[in-house]
Scaffold this active site. Structure first.
Site, PDB file in Angstrom:
ATOM      1  N   SER A 132       0.826  -1.198   0.000  1.00 54.12           N
ATOM      2  CA  SER A 132       0.000   0.000   0.000  1.00 54.12           C
ATOM      3  C   SER A 132       0.867   1.257   0.000  1.00 54.12           C
ATOM      4  O   SER A 132       1.751   1.400  -0.835  1.00 54.12           O
ATOM      5  CB  SER A 132      -0.967  -0.050   1.192  1.00 54.12           C
ATOM      6  OG  SER A 132      -1.962   0.933   1.092  1.00 54.12           O
ATOM      7  N   ASP A 189      -5.582  -3.212  -2.808  1.00 56.30           N
ATOM      8  CA  ASP A 189      -4.554  -2.876  -1.833  1.00 56.30           C
ATOM      9  C   ASP A 189      -3.971  -4.116  -1.149  1.00 56.30           C
ATOM     10  O   ASP A 189      -4.697  -4.954  -0.631  1.00 56.30           O
ATOM     11  CB  ASP A 189      -5.199  -1.959  -0.785  1.00 56.30           C
ATOM     12  CG  ASP A 189      -4.220  -1.306   0.146  1.00 56.30           C
ATOM     13  OD1 ASP A 189      -3.397  -2.014   0.731  1.00 56.30           O
ATOM     14  OD2 ASP A 189      -4.295  -0.076   0.286  1.00 56.30           O
TER      15      ASP A 189
END
Length: 291
Positions: A50, A175
């Site tokens: 991320s 993500d």
């Protein structure tokens, strides 16, 4: 004899740096890099998830710490904010779409990456890089170490519900923080991990509400449960690596929260993370559960 400081333990070693997932945590990771550089330490390899994957990609690409700092601090919401509510509805239709996965198209974010990343592919990177992502189509935890760079950075950063899932080939990705908060074990088990002497992790704790209530109580509960699973998953990684006799050092930074509507807080988060790095390097390492 006093115990050696973390800096002394890492000095002269080939160590990999893992930057964890953290909502808008790229400010904190940029600050951590700044503090680490001030001590004279430089990682030989990078991994991230991320926001951590974003900063790790620029560092692995050879971008200087001042460049990364300026890049994150000068961005405004307009740099990535491209909502497409109609498109989200169309994607939700079973005939025309693959499901509503996020409000933002992600086109602005992708263009920002393509414009500012120093290289175009993993193969061009001067330092090894590993990125974690969640493959929604296959329901798997996927690691990227090769291929075109910008789409894979985009994929690891595609925060659920905010960004639309990223298509790579036939699969959709979200993500990496969904499946791996900080990919220390994946780094050690990678092709380049065998050449490392140690791993340093910059860990940003997930923020969840301690009291649930109101119309968002269900979503808050899911988020809290997911954060607990990611935390335990990371602890298991540390346990496995410890059993194998491989040194992993974790620095935990509790930073001011940053969001799309409060990006000005990024300046403070970056500064606090720099101080966190400098303090951590000057003292003996602290066990993860005590950090």
């Amino acid at each position: 004899m006093p115990a050696p400081s973390l800096r002394q333990l890492l000095e002269g070693k080939r160590f990999g740096l893992v930057l964890s997932a953290g909502y808008f945590g790229f400010y904190g990771h940029a600050g951590f890099l700044k503090g680490l550089a001030a001590t004279g330490l430089k990682p030989t390899a990078y991994a991230g998830t991320s926001a951590g994957g974003l900063v790790a990609a620029y560092a692995a690409a050879g971008a200087s710490v001042p460049f990364i700092e300026e890049l994150v601090l000068k961005q405004t919401r307009q740099a990535f904010w491209d909502p497409d509510p109609i498109g989200a509805v169309v994607n939700a239709l079973p005939v025309n779409g693959h499901g509503a996965t996020g409000l933002l198209k992600g086109e602005r974010f992708r263009k920002l990456l393509e414009r500012t990343l120093p290289v175009q592919s993993f193969e061009e990177l001067p330092h090894p890089l590993l990125l974690a992502s969640a493959n929604l189509s296959q329901g798997t935890h996927e690691i990227f170490t090769s291929g075109e760079l910008a789409p894979r950075v985009h994929a690891t950063c595609a925060y659920p519900g905010l960004f639309r899932a990223v298509r790579l080939g036939r699969d959709l990705y979200w993500d990496g923080g969904l499946v791996d908060k900080a990919p220390a074990l994946s780094m050690r088990e990678s092709a380049f991990g065998k050449d490392l002497d140690a791993i340093l992790v910059h860990y940003l704790p997930s923020r969840t509400r301690k009291m649930l209530g109101g119309p968002m109580a269900y979503a808050q509960g899911i988020a809290a449960g997911s954060a607990a699973l990611r935390h335990d998953h990371f602890r298991l990684q540390l346990s496995l690596l410890k059993e194998r006799g491989f040194p992993v050092y974790v620095v935990v930074s509790n930073l001011p929260p940053v969001s799309p509507t409060q990006m000005e807080r990024g300046f403070d988060a970056l500064h606090q993370a720099k101080l966190s790095a400098e303090r951590a390097m000057a003292r003996p390492p602290v066990p993860f559960e005590e950090a």
